[in-house]
Each structure stands twice: as C-alpha cells, then as structure tokens.
Scaffold this motif. Structure first.
Motif, PDB file in Angstrom:
ATOM      1  N   GLU A  91      42.491  13.125  17.812  1.00  0.00           N
ATOM      2  CA  GLU A  91      43.893  12.810  17.514  1.00  0.00           C
ATOM      3  C   GLU A  91      44.264  11.429  18.066  1.00  0.00           C
ATOM      4  N   VAL A  92      43.881  11.169  19.306  1.00  0.00           N
ATOM      5  CA  VAL A  92      44.202   9.892  19.947  1.00  0.00           C
ATOM      6  C   VAL A  92      43.585   8.727  19.183  1.00  0.00           C
TER       7      VAL A  92
ATOM      8  N   ARG B 200      38.845   5.468  14.233  1.00  0.00           N
ATOM      9  CA  ARG B 200      37.646   6.314  14.269  1.00  0.00           C
ATOM     10  C   ARG B 200      36.356   5.512  14.132  1.00  0.00           C
ATOM     11  N   ALA B 201      36.334   4.550  13.238  1.00  0.00           N
ATOM     12  CA  ALA B 201      35.103   3.778  13.037  1.00  0.00           C
ATOM     13  C   ALA B 201      34.707   3.036  14.306  1.00  0.00           C
TER      14      ALA B 201
ATOM     15  N   LEU C  97      31.890   7.027  20.935  1.00  0.00           N
ATOM     16  CA  LEU C  97      32.628   7.698  22.008  1.00  0.00           C
ATOM     17  C   LEU C  97      32.983   9.128  21.593  1.00  0.00           C
ATOM     18  N   LEU C  98      33.423   9.295  20.354  1.00  0.00           N
ATOM     19  CA  LEU C  98      33.753  10.632  19.864  1.00  0.00           C
ATOM     20  C   LEU C  98      32.527  11.538  19.847  1.00  0.00           C
TER      21      LEU C  98
ATOM     22  N   VAL D  79      31.203  21.509  18.120  1.00  0.00           N
ATOM     23  CA  VAL D  79      32.530  20.970  17.812  1.00  0.00           C
ATOM     24  C   VAL D  79      32.564  20.554  16.343  1.00  0.00           C
ATOM     25  N   GLU D  80      33.593  20.987  15.642  1.00  0.00           N
ATOM     26  CA  GLU D  80      33.766  20.542  14.256  1.00  0.00           C
ATOM     27  C   GLU D  80      34.265  19.107  14.275  1.00  0.00           C
ATOM     28  N   GLN D  81      33.514  18.250  13.593  1.00  0.00           N
ATOM     29  CA  GLN D  81      33.904  16.840  13.581  1.00  0.00           C
ATOM     30  C   GLN D  81      34.432  16.473  12.254  1.00  0.00           C
TER      31      GLN D  81
END
Length: 111
Positions: free
Chosen positions: A81-82, A87-88, A93-94, A109-111
């Motif tokens: 969310e943050v 995202r790219a 990090l994600l 975890v669903e990505q």
C-alpha cells in the motif's frame, strides 16, 4: 538452517536494499517518534523509517538474544500500500518484505 541465521541474513538484505534505494537515513528520528503506539508508527514515521529504526533493530535484538520470533506478521500488505505508486522502483524491497513474512509465518504472501 537455523531460523535465526535466516532472519539475520534477511535483515542484512533489507538494510542493503534500503541503502541501495537511498532510503536509509543518517539522522535518527528521535525517541518521541519511536514511541508511537500506532501500527508501523504511521503517525510519526515513514514506512522506510519504521523499517530502519523499529523493525530491523527489534528483530536484530531478538536474533541476538535468540528470543522467540513473531509468527503473526503481515508486513507485505502495508508495504504494498505504501509503495503502490512506486512499485517498479521498490520491487526488490517488496520481494524481501514478502520473504520476511513467509519466513516468520510460513505462509506465502500474495503479491
């Protein structure tokens, strides 16, 4: 492999990725900012700051003491969310945050 070693390694990767992204801060936010009682200190810290000044040090302390590690964590939803508008840029990090959730909970975890 020992879970503490895996957590320590992942914390090192998180630190390195925050530094690579130039999101690692030299200045400490201060005691008051860290004393927030809200999840992720959303009222006083950015998520990057929370990772650097709350999550990483607390987890390093647990590893050092070989204290029980949390098993009910869910960092990825907050992180996604943050970082939804970048995202790219923060994809690595994600992925690390998703691995962290998986390592502690055993749930993918669903990505």
């Amino acid at each position: 492999m020992n879970q503490y070693l895996l957590v320590a390694g992942l914390l090192g990767e998180l630190t390195a990725e925050l530094q690579r992204l130039e999101r690692w801060q030299a200045d400490h936010p201060g005691t008051e900012a860290l004393a927030s009682e809200l999840p992720f200190c959303v009222d006083t810290l950015s998520f990057d700051q929370w990772l650097q000044f709350v999550l990483i040090p607390r987890m390093e302390q647990l590893v050092l003491l070989q204290a029980p590690l949390p098993t009910s964590v869910s960092l990825y939803p907050m992180a996604s969310e943050v970082y939804k508008d970048e995202r790219a840029e923060v994809e690595g990090l994600l992925r690390l945050i998703a691995r962290f959730d998986l390592l502690l909970t055993g749930k993918i975890v669903e990505q």
